[in-house]
Design a protein around this motif. Structure first.
Motif, PDB file in Angstrom:
ATOM      1  N   UNK A  20       0.824  -1.208   0.000  1.00  0.00           N
ATOM      2  CA  UNK A  20       0.000   0.000   0.000  1.00  0.00           C
ATOM      3  C   UNK A  20       0.860   1.260   0.000  1.00  0.00           C
ATOM      4  N   UNK A  21       1.974   1.207   0.737  1.00  0.00           N
ATOM      5  CA  UNK A  21       2.860   2.368   0.771  1.00  0.00           C
ATOM      6  C   UNK A  21       3.674   2.479  -0.516  1.00  0.00           C
ATOM      7  N   UNK A  22       4.045   1.331  -1.078  1.00  0.00           N
ATOM      8  CA  UNK A  22       4.776   1.348  -2.353  1.00  0.00           C
ATOM      9  C   UNK A  22       3.887   1.891  -3.471  1.00  0.00           C
ATOM     10  N   UNK A  23       2.600   1.630  -3.380  1.00  0.00           N
ATOM     11  CA  UNK A  23       1.667   2.105  -4.409  1.00  0.00           C
ATOM     12  C   UNK A  23       1.744   3.616  -4.571  1.00  0.00           C
ATOM     13  N   UNK A  24       1.965   4.318  -3.464  1.00  0.00           N
ATOM     14  CA  UNK A  24       2.065   5.784  -3.554  1.00  0.00           C
ATOM     15  C   UNK A  24       3.300   6.198  -4.367  1.00  0.00           C
ATOM     16  N   UNK A  25       4.404   5.459  -4.185  1.00  0.00           N
ATOM     17  CA  UNK A  25       5.598   5.748  -4.975  1.00  0.00           C
ATOM     18  C   UNK A  25       5.307   5.554  -6.464  1.00  0.00           C
ATOM     19  N   UNK A  26       4.576   4.488  -6.777  1.00  0.00           N
ATOM     20  CA  UNK A  26       4.248   4.203  -8.176  1.00  0.00           C
ATOM     21  C   UNK A  26       3.345   5.304  -8.736  1.00  0.00           C
ATOM     22  N   UNK A  27       2.347   5.696  -7.955  1.00  0.00           N
ATOM     23  CA  UNK A  27       1.429   6.743  -8.424  1.00  0.00           C
ATOM     24  C   UNK A  27       2.160   8.066  -8.631  1.00  0.00           C
ATOM     25  N   UNK A  28       3.059   8.391  -7.690  1.00  0.00           N
ATOM     26  CA  UNK A  28       3.766   9.674  -7.772  1.00  0.00           C
ATOM     27  C   UNK A  28       4.937   9.630  -8.741  1.00  0.00           C
ATOM     28  N   UNK A  29       5.439   8.426  -9.032  1.00  0.00           N
ATOM     29  CA  UNK A  29       6.571   8.294  -9.939  1.00  0.00           C
ATOM     30  C   UNK A  29       7.871   8.823  -9.362  1.00  0.00           C
ATOM     31  N   UNK A  30       7.972   8.843  -8.034  1.00  0.00           N
ATOM     32  CA  UNK A  30       9.202   9.400  -7.447  1.00  0.00           C
ATOM     33  C   UNK A  30      10.157   8.264  -7.050  1.00  0.00           C
ATOM     34  N   UNK A  31      10.623   7.529  -8.077  1.00  0.00           N
ATOM     35  CA  UNK A  31      11.437   6.329  -7.886  1.00  0.00           C
ATOM     36  C   UNK A  31      12.886   6.632  -7.499  1.00  0.00           C
ATOM     37  N   UNK A  32      13.396   7.796  -7.881  1.00  0.00           N
ATOM     38  CA  UNK A  32      14.809   8.109  -7.670  1.00  0.00           C
ATOM     39  C   UNK A  32      14.963   9.225  -6.644  1.00  0.00           C
ATOM     40  N   UNK A  33      15.578   8.897  -5.500  1.00  0.00           N
ATOM     41  CA  UNK A  33      15.760   9.860  -4.408  1.00  0.00           C
ATOM     42  C   UNK A  33      14.440  10.578  -4.093  1.00  0.00           C
ATOM     43  N   UNK A  34      13.407   9.779  -3.915  1.00  0.00           N
ATOM     44  CA  UNK A  34      12.087  10.341  -3.640  1.00  0.00           C
ATOM     45  C   UNK A  34      11.897  10.707  -2.174  1.00  0.00           C
ATOM     46  N   UNK A  35      10.658  11.063  -1.837  1.00  0.00           N
ATOM     47  CA  UNK A  35      10.348  11.514  -0.482  1.00  0.00           C
ATOM     48  C   UNK A  35      10.609  10.424   0.552  1.00  0.00           C
ATOM     49  N   UNK A  36      10.395   9.159   0.175  1.00  0.00           N
ATOM     50  CA  UNK A  36      10.637   8.084   1.144  1.00  0.00           C
ATOM     51  C   UNK A  36      12.107   8.019   1.546  1.00  0.00           C
ATOM     52  N   UNK A  37      13.019   8.383   0.643  1.00  0.00           N
ATOM     53  CA  UNK A  37      14.448   8.435   0.991  1.00  0.00           C
ATOM     54  C   UNK A  37      14.690   9.551   2.004  1.00  0.00           C
ATOM     55  N   UNK A  38      14.102  10.722   1.753  1.00  0.00           N
ATOM     56  CA  UNK A  38      14.210  11.815   2.724  1.00  0.00           C
ATOM     57  C   UNK A  38      13.719  11.378   4.099  1.00  0.00           C
ATOM     58  N   UNK A  39      12.594  10.672   4.105  1.00  0.00           N
ATOM     59  CA  UNK A  39      12.006  10.233   5.380  1.00  0.00           C
ATOM     60  C   UNK A  39      12.954   9.291   6.131  1.00  0.00           C
ATOM     61  N   UNK A  40      13.529   8.322   5.400  1.00  0.00           N
ATOM     62  CA  UNK A  40      14.437   7.363   6.038  1.00  0.00           C
ATOM     63  C   UNK A  40      15.690   8.066   6.550  1.00  0.00           C
ATOM     64  N   UNK A  41      16.185   9.020   5.794  1.00  0.00           N
ATOM     65  CA  UNK A  41      17.367   9.764   6.238  1.00  0.00           C
ATOM     66  C   UNK A  41      17.090  10.496   7.546  1.00  0.00           C
ATOM     67  N   UNK A  42      15.921  11.080   7.662  1.00  0.00           N
ATOM     68  CA  UNK A  42      15.574  11.757   8.911  1.00  0.00           C
ATOM     69  C   UNK A  42      15.427  10.768  10.066  1.00  0.00           C
ATOM     70  N   UNK A  43      14.799   9.638   9.803  1.00  0.00           N
ATOM     71  CA  UNK A  43      14.583   8.636  10.850  1.00  0.00           C
ATOM     72  C   UNK A  43      15.897   8.022  11.321  1.00  0.00           C
ATOM     73  N   UNK A  44      16.798   7.718  10.383  1.00  0.00           N
ATOM     74  CA  UNK A  44      18.072   7.109  10.753  1.00  0.00           C
ATOM     75  C   UNK A  44      18.967   8.114  11.481  1.00  0.00           C
ATOM     76  N   UNK A  45      18.972   9.356  11.033  1.00  0.00           N
ATOM     77  CA  UNK A  45      19.742  10.372  11.751  1.00  0.00           C
ATOM     78  C   UNK A  45      19.281  10.456  13.203  1.00  0.00           C
ATOM     79  N   UNK A  46      17.984  10.363  13.411  1.00  0.00           N
ATOM     80  CA  UNK A  46      17.461  10.372  14.770  1.00  0.00           C
ATOM     81  C   UNK A  46      17.879   9.117  15.526  1.00  0.00           C
ATOM     82  N   UNK A  47      17.789   7.948  14.882  1.00  0.00           N
ATOM     83  CA  UNK A  47      18.181   6.689  15.521  1.00  0.00           C
ATOM     84  C   UNK A  47      19.653   6.707  15.918  1.00  0.00           C
TER      85      UNK A  47
END
Length: 382
Positions: free
Chosen positions: A34-61
């Motif tokens: 379901x979450x991957x479907x949003x990537x497909x719909x948005x077409x943000x396959x390369x350095x998309x928003x999910x990458x930004x999100x993971x970078x923020x989460x890992x920096x916090x971790x």
């Protein structure tokens, strides 16, 4: 040369108690779809928003200011070296008791790996580091083996005194700690892997680099993406090592929903096995220390008659592993460096005596008891 992994996967799947737990870990794959479907719909396959999100989460971790998603844990080490300007003619001090990727990253960056032996906890022997330093030395790469932090205060002091960089190979050590400080925040740069069998894993390869140095973070963001500062401007010809957006979706899902439980359960299971096996004189665990939070990517210990125990466990349906039977200085690829048998005796002993048991979050108490019972039975019979 054929791809050897499919046969390995098939063989491993036949064990009742298995190191591979991916079917269980991702049994809720439809939620991830379901979450991957949003990537497909948005077409943000390369350095998309999910990458930004993971970078923020890992920096916090990792308790760092920045995290930079890359293609793999190996790339994390390689790009860290390149960001620091380390290459041909330079030397990097590290351990001989590690996975191939640590050394492969150094060599492919153009530098020469200079090995140290290990201590009984399987981590680099800090007492050997100073003697390896010369005018060519540029960095130290300590490896937090199996999720147990190295002696980072000593390593950082050596690095400071000798004007060296410290790159943590923390690929085993997400959420690991040294004196209440997170692995990945203890050197100039920290490198993590999202390989499918890591504690925090995805459906392929992925990695991330942590740092609190803004200049290094900006350099890494540049060189992971061809040296582009925008679509039409390349300021440095560089590499293609971007964390895939779809893999980032999976990492984000696990960080938010499962990582804490993964870490807690591995620690609990490892400590249970410690207790159950402590009365066997042929079993030798590393001493545990309260100042370390070990996250047990691997549950590794030394035993007598290792090969016999290994075979016996596997005959009884337990996916015992050996991590790893040949240290790096004795690998065929290392011949050019001129090392020989006997150069690093503690690592060589470990390679002949260590065994690994699964302690992931899908191992039950009953399975832990079974592993203990079989090991007791083996040593009582010889």
């Amino acid at each position: 040369m054929k791809n050897f992994y499919p046969q390995q996967y098939q063989t491993d799947s036949e064990f009742n108690i298995n190191h591979n737990y991916l079917k269980e870990q991702f049994s809720d794959y439809k939620e991830i779809f379901n979450e991957i479907e949003k990537v497909v719909r948005d077409g943000d396959f390369t350095l998309g928003q999910s990458v930004n999100d993971v970078e923020e989460l890992i920096a916090k971790e990792a308790s760092t200011k920045y995290a930079i998603g890359v293609g793999s844990g190996t790339d994390a080490i390689f790009l860290s070296l390149k960001a620091l300007g380390i290459g041909p003619g330079d030397e990097v001090i590290t351990t001989t008791y590690t996975f191939y990727a640590t050394i492969g990253a150094i060599v492919t960056a153009g530098a020469r790996p200079v090995f140290c032996d290990i201590k009984d906890d399987f981590n680099i022997n800090t007492e050997e580091i100073v003697s390896k330093i010369n005018s060519k030395t540029k960095a130290i790469i300590p490896v937090h083996w199996a999720g147990r932090s190295c002696e980072m205060e000593k390593i950082n002091k050596i690095a400071f005194d000798n004007n060296l960089y410290v790159i943590e190979d923390a690929c085993h050590a997400i959420q690991g700690e040294y004196k209440s400080k997170r692995c990945g925040s203890l050197g100039d740069l920290g490198c993590f892997s999202f390989h499918p069998l890591k504690n925090l894993n995805v459906w392929g390869d992925g990695g991330i680099i942590t740092t609190s140095n803004e200049d290094l973070a900006n350099k890494l963001k540049l060189i992971r993406n061809h040296g582009l500062i925008n679509r039409n401007t390349c300021v440095e010809f560089a590499y293609n090592s971007r964390l895939d957006s779809i893999q980032a979706v999976i990492a984000r899902y696990l960080i938010k929903n499962k990582l804490q439980n993964i870490t807690h359960t591995r620690i609990t299971n490892a400590h249970l096995l410690d207790q159950m096996l402590k009365d066997i004189p042929q079993v030798n665990h590393p001493k545990r220390f309260s100042e370390l939070k070990e996250v047990f990517h691997l549950y590794v210990f030394k035993v007598e008659n290792r090969d016999g125990l290994y075979q016996y466990l596997r005959e009884n349906g337990i996916d015992a592993k050996i991590h790893y039977p040949v240290p790096m200085h004795l690998q065929p690829a290392a011949k050019t460096f001129g090392y020989k048998i006997g150069d690093f005796p503690i690592a060589e002993i470990a390679a002949n005596q260590t065994i690994s048991l699964p302690v992931h979050e899908f191992i039950s108490f009953e399975q832990i008891e079974k592993m203990s019972t079989i090991i007791h039975k083996y040593y009582s019979s010889i």
